[in-house]
Design an enzyme around this catalytic site. Sequence first.
Site, PDB file in Angstrom:
ATOM      1  N   CYS A 124      -9.005  -7.415 -25.202  1.00  0.00           N
ATOM      2  CA  CYS A 124      -8.820  -8.476 -26.200  1.00  0.00           C
ATOM      3  C   CYS A 124      -8.854  -7.933 -27.622  1.00  0.00           C
ATOM      4  O   CYS A 124      -9.493  -6.934 -27.907  1.00  0.00           O
ATOM      5  CB  CYS A 124      -9.934  -9.506 -26.080  1.00  0.00           C
ATOM      6  SG  CYS A 124     -10.180 -10.117 -24.431  1.00  0.00           S
ATOM      7  N   ARG A 174      -3.239  -2.710 -27.676  1.00  0.00           N
ATOM      8  CA  ARG A 174      -4.440  -2.794 -26.837  1.00  0.00           C
ATOM      9  C   ARG A 174      -4.141  -3.408 -25.473  1.00  0.00           C
ATOM     10  O   ARG A 174      -4.927  -3.272 -24.547  1.00  0.00           O
ATOM     11  CB  ARG A 174      -5.510  -3.653 -27.532  1.00  0.00           C
ATOM     12  CG  ARG A 174      -6.075  -3.032 -28.777  1.00  0.00           C
ATOM     13  CD  ARG A 174      -6.880  -4.053 -29.537  1.00  0.00           C
ATOM     14  NE  ARG A 174      -8.107  -4.413 -28.866  1.00  0.00           N
ATOM     15  CZ  ARG A 174      -9.279  -3.841 -29.094  1.00  0.00           C
ATOM     16  NH1 ARG A 174      -9.370  -2.889 -29.990  1.00  0.00           N
ATOM     17  NH2 ARG A 174     -10.345  -4.222 -28.456  1.00  0.00           N
ATOM     18  N   TRP A 194      -7.112 -10.333 -22.942  1.00  0.00           N
ATOM     19  CA  TRP A 194      -6.870  -9.470 -21.770  1.00  0.00           C
ATOM     20  C   TRP A 194      -7.788 -10.054 -20.712  1.00  0.00           C
ATOM     21  O   TRP A 194      -9.008  -9.912 -20.786  1.00  0.00           O
ATOM     22  CB  TRP A 194      -7.215  -8.039 -22.161  1.00  0.00           C
ATOM     23  CG  TRP A 194      -7.303  -7.007 -21.074  1.00  0.00           C
ATOM     24  CD1 TRP A 194      -8.331  -6.811 -20.196  1.00  0.00           C
ATOM     25  CD2 TRP A 194      -6.349  -5.986 -20.789  1.00  0.00           C
ATOM     26  NE1 TRP A 194      -8.065  -5.738 -19.387  1.00  0.00           N
ATOM     27  CE2 TRP A 194      -6.864  -5.211 -19.725  1.00  0.00           C
ATOM     28  CE3 TRP A 194      -5.095  -5.650 -21.327  1.00  0.00           C
ATOM     29  CZ2 TRP A 194      -6.167  -4.119 -19.196  1.00  0.00           C
ATOM     30  CZ3 TRP A 194      -4.429  -4.554 -20.784  1.00  0.00           C
ATOM     31  CH2 TRP A 194      -4.955  -3.813 -19.735  1.00  0.00           C
ATOM     32  N   ASN A 243     -14.565 -11.599 -27.923  1.00  0.00           N
ATOM     33  CA  ASN A 243     -14.273 -10.397 -27.127  1.00  0.00           C
ATOM     34  C   ASN A 243     -15.544 -10.039 -26.373  1.00  0.00           C
ATOM     35  O   ASN A 243     -16.632 -10.170 -26.937  1.00  0.00           O
ATOM     36  CB  ASN A 243     -13.952  -9.204 -28.020  1.00  0.00           C
ATOM     37  CG  ASN A 243     -12.525  -9.214 -28.478  1.00  0.00           C
ATOM     38  OD1 ASN A 243     -11.773 -10.125 -28.166  1.00  0.00           O
ATOM     39  ND2 ASN A 243     -12.156  -8.193 -29.231  1.00  0.00           N
ATOM     40  N   GLY A 244     -15.394  -9.508 -25.174  1.00  0.00           N
ATOM     41  CA  GLY A 244     -16.570  -9.079 -24.423  1.00  0.00           C
ATOM     42  C   GLY A 244     -16.735  -9.909 -23.168  1.00  0.00           C
ATOM     43  O   GLY A 244     -15.829 -10.648 -22.761  1.00  0.00           O
ATOM     44  N   GLU A 248     -10.375  17.333 -10.613  1.00  0.00           N
ATOM     45  CA  GLU A 248      -9.932  16.499 -11.736  1.00  0.00           C
ATOM     46  C   GLU A 248     -10.069  17.269 -13.055  1.00  0.00           C
ATOM     47  O   GLU A 248      -9.175  17.226 -13.894  1.00  0.00           O
ATOM     48  CB  GLU A 248     -10.722  15.178 -11.764  1.00  0.00           C
ATOM     49  CG  GLU A 248     -10.493  14.300 -12.993  1.00  0.00           C
ATOM     50  CD  GLU A 248      -9.034  13.952 -13.292  1.00  0.00           C
ATOM     51  OE1 GLU A 248      -8.171  14.168 -12.431  1.00  0.00           O
ATOM     52  OE2 GLU A 248      -8.778  13.485 -14.414  1.00  0.00           O
ATOM     53  N   LYS A 251      -7.021  18.279 -15.738  1.00  0.00           N
ATOM     54  CA  LYS A 251      -7.046  17.972 -17.176  1.00  0.00           C
ATOM     55  C   LYS A 251      -6.649  19.205 -17.976  1.00  0.00           C
ATOM     56  O   LYS A 251      -5.856  19.120 -18.900  1.00  0.00           O
ATOM     57  CB  LYS A 251      -8.444  17.494 -17.645  1.00  0.00           C
ATOM     58  CG  LYS A 251      -8.859  16.114 -17.232  1.00  0.00           C
ATOM     59  CD  LYS A 251      -8.196  14.995 -17.983  1.00  0.00           C
ATOM     60  CE  LYS A 251      -6.960  14.465 -17.346  1.00  0.00           C
ATOM     61  NZ  LYS A 251      -6.827  13.889 -16.124  1.00  0.00           N
ATOM     62  N   GLU A 280      -2.883  19.975 -17.515  1.00  0.00           N
ATOM     63  CA  GLU A 280      -2.004  18.991 -18.154  1.00  0.00           C
ATOM     64  C   GLU A 280      -1.861  19.204 -19.654  1.00  0.00           C
ATOM     65  O   GLU A 280      -0.770  19.105 -20.195  1.00  0.00           O
ATOM     66  CB  GLU A 280      -2.576  17.566 -17.958  1.00  0.00           C
ATOM     67  CG  GLU A 280      -2.340  16.964 -16.611  1.00  0.00           C
ATOM     68  CD  GLU A 280      -2.988  15.582 -16.496  1.00  0.00           C
ATOM     69  OE1 GLU A 280      -2.306  14.650 -16.096  1.00  0.00           O
ATOM     70  OE2 GLU A 280      -4.196  15.434 -16.821  1.00  0.00           O
ATOM     71  N   HIS A 313     -11.814  33.150   1.384  1.00  0.00           N
ATOM     72  CA  HIS A 313     -10.605  33.180   2.209  1.00  0.00           C
ATOM     73  C   HIS A 313      -9.351  33.412   1.367  1.00  0.00           C
ATOM     74  O   HIS A 313      -8.284  32.916   1.717  1.00  0.00           O
ATOM     75  CB  HIS A 313     -10.503  31.884   3.021  1.00  0.00           C
ATOM     76  CG  HIS A 313     -11.696  31.677   3.911  1.00  0.00           C
ATOM     77  ND1 HIS A 313     -11.913  32.443   5.041  1.00  0.00           N
ATOM     78  CD2 HIS A 313     -12.751  30.846   3.809  1.00  0.00           C
ATOM     79  CE1 HIS A 313     -13.051  32.076   5.603  1.00  0.00           C
ATOM     80  NE2 HIS A 313     -13.585  31.096   4.869  1.00  0.00           N
ATOM     81  N   LYS A 331       3.278   9.033 -18.912  1.00  0.00           N
ATOM     82  CA  LYS A 331       2.098   8.217 -18.602  1.00  0.00           C
ATOM     83  C   LYS A 331       2.300   7.465 -17.293  1.00  0.00           C
ATOM     84  O   LYS A 331       1.396   7.330 -16.488  1.00  0.00           O
ATOM     85  CB  LYS A 331       1.855   7.232 -19.763  1.00  0.00           C
ATOM     86  CG  LYS A 331       0.627   6.369 -19.597  1.00  0.00           C
ATOM     87  CD  LYS A 331      -0.620   7.193 -19.807  1.00  0.00           C
ATOM     88  CE  LYS A 331      -1.890   6.482 -19.440  1.00  0.00           C
ATOM     89  NZ  LYS A 331      -2.933   7.455 -19.048  1.00  0.00           N
TER      90      LYS A 331
HETATM   91  C1  G6P Z   1       1.166  10.368 -14.187  1.00  0.00           C
HETATM   92  C2  G6P Z   1       0.156  10.442 -15.312  1.00  0.00           C
HETATM   93  C3  G6P Z   1      -1.241  10.706 -14.763  1.00  0.00           C
HETATM   94  C4  G6P Z   1      -1.604   9.676 -13.728  1.00  0.00           C
HETATM   95  C5  G6P Z   1      -0.535   9.582 -12.619  1.00  0.00           C
HETATM   96  C6  G6P Z   1      -0.756   8.371 -11.742  1.00  0.00           C
HETATM   97  O1  G6P Z   1       1.284  11.616 -13.604  1.00  0.00           O
HETATM   98  O2  G6P Z   1       0.521  11.451 -16.214  1.00  0.00           O
HETATM   99  O3  G6P Z   1      -2.181  10.655 -15.811  1.00  0.00           O
HETATM  100  O4  G6P Z   1      -2.819   9.996 -13.146  1.00  0.00           O
HETATM  101  O5  G6P Z   1       0.750   9.417 -13.201  1.00  0.00           O
HETATM  102  O6  G6P Z   1      -0.600   7.233 -12.520  1.00  0.00           O
HETATM  103  P1  G6P Z   1      -1.151   5.811 -12.127  1.00  0.00           P
HETATM  104  O7  G6P Z   1      -0.668   4.911 -13.218  1.00  0.00           O
HETATM  105  O8  G6P Z   1      -0.535   5.471 -10.801  1.00  0.00           O
HETATM  106  O9  G6P Z   1      -2.621   5.909 -12.056  1.00  0.00           O
END
Ligand code: G6P
Length: 614
Positions: free
Chosen positions: A2, A27, A74, A100-101, A488, A492, A495, A511, A609
């Site tokens: 929101c 947002r 939202w 908001n909140g 993960e 990061k 990427e 191995h 994205k």
């Molecule tokens: C793309 C983005 C990642 C994301 C993946 C899955 O590769 O760059 O950051 O984790 O898609 O996206 P989703 O919207 O399905 O979580």
Amino acid sequence: MCGIVGYVGTKKASPILINGLKRLEYRGYDSAGISTIEKDGISLMKDMGRVKNLENISGINDLEGTIGIAHTRWATHGKPSKENSHPHMDNSKKFSVVHNGIIENYESLREDLKSKGYTFYSDTDTENIPNLIHYYYTKYENEKGIERFLKSVRSACLDLKGSFAIEVICSDFPDNMIVVRKDSPLVIGKAEGENYLSSDIPAILSFTRTFYLLDDYEFAILSKDDVKFYDKDLNPVNKEVKSIEWDAVGADKNGYEDYMLKEIYEQATSTRETVGTRFQGPKTAFEELDFTKEYLSSLTRIYIVACGTAMHAGLAGKTVIEKLSKIPTEVDVASEFRYRDPLVDEKTLCIFLTQSGETADTIAALKLSKEKGAKTLAISNVIGSSITREADLSIYTHAGPEIAVASTKAYTSQVVLMNVLAIYMSEVLENNDQKYLDSLKEEILELPEKVEETLKISESLKDFARQVYQEKDVFYLGRGVDHAIATEGCLKLKEISYIHSESYAGGELKHGTIALIEKGITVIGVLTDKNLVKKSISNLQEVITRGAKTLIITNQKDLDTKAFDVVVTIPESNTFISPVLAVIPLQLFAYYVAKEKGLDVDKPRNLAKSVTVE
Ligand code: G6P
């Protein structure tokens, strides 16, 4: 999430409010509305969808009021609809409020107000607020002037549990607005003969560069020429005005250099929003789900299917879902799952994790599972996204919009939501001691504070990033859930820094991978699972012996860490939620490395994205 805008001055408020709402569009929202004080009382205009729809409401251009409040919603409590959108008014139409909140005790407040004769038209937690203010306003009828309004807002706020940023206008005080916040942002922009309000500075930056930043439980009375501040007990407060030097682009990031950094730092708030009010009652609330004991008992398998970071969140979620439900749980990459003829039938529950809700492979995997007769559950961050329209059931992470391509807060919110889901399933199945489940809930509720602490601790990694940024390869190690976290963290770095990195389950080192370890190679170990820490340390010793430089992320306080070059000790937690905390130093490390290399962290090369094609 929101957005709030407000204006008190001499100009017509409505165009200013609408302009401000447009500046908050990034947002993410599903409806918008405004209230202004007109000659004949308070006006209220709102609609579902974009700010454009609001702008097209007939009569909006005729509004003359020079004081008003506005909101983009939202959805949290109650689906996106005109009724649920803000502002909300009390039964007497004297007060109009945007909020908001999340009000955690909204159900009990509503019941209480109902018993006092108040009626409700929406499903929101917010609608309690104007009615509560009205209730106190009638109680304080002997108070004179604006004191009566202020005291009523204060008393109402003291009844609220949860987070809020609130703007209130009252038809008895056409020149004033009262605002207050707790755990939700709100800034006041000061200008000549007028004052502005917003949940984010960018919305009002084109009008002023001087701001007051409200603290929790600080009340402000705004008029066109003045802002008066009060503390929780209504003692007057002197507030310093702050000048902001940001340009419009920088300010959109709320002062952070990049969206990614902003989103990393938002994780205390986003994880809190993910839990919302689900743990308010004695049993976890998931009214969106229709799971019965019979249905869950009939399941032979759960699949968690996703791509990228969401898949890594799935790896972390598998542990808690499998342990608490005692149903075999597998994690699959969506692009593999859809073509491998998976064993899916009506005794399978398929969970699809996706921040955007638009990832093509994940949607295709869902359609396949449906065809094969499984029940499908989508976990997304975007209300109304494509996958939620396809799935049998949908739940939302409520992490707020994530703009940086590399996902951070969506990951932690997905892990949190899977923990909440696992506890809910276990409660439906009645297969674990409730005291044990309650203790898990407690730990989840404590997470936001621990996230704050972890963020501070992780800042020390800037120096280590300076040592590593020119390297060609970095290795990540962990066992069990620590391997999921390492994977993960490794993604990061890959990427956004373009450094080749690999993540290994500690036991696999011998191995093959160990052949790549030589003097000076960086190895990052994640050590949070106390049952596996000793085993992982043995693996790290093997790389140290071969000259590796090591960084470890651990929550084990009594570990002998002399052998490691850099140690980041994060707050303790159980292994189900440790990914939420342990990933933070890894996110920040990747960020610092990419910044050292001078790269665009928000838009890394070749990545998108939302991947809407196969
Ligand atoms: C793309 C983005 C990642 C994301 C993946 C899955 O590769 O760059 O950051 O984790 O898609 O996206 P989703 O919207 O399905 O979580």
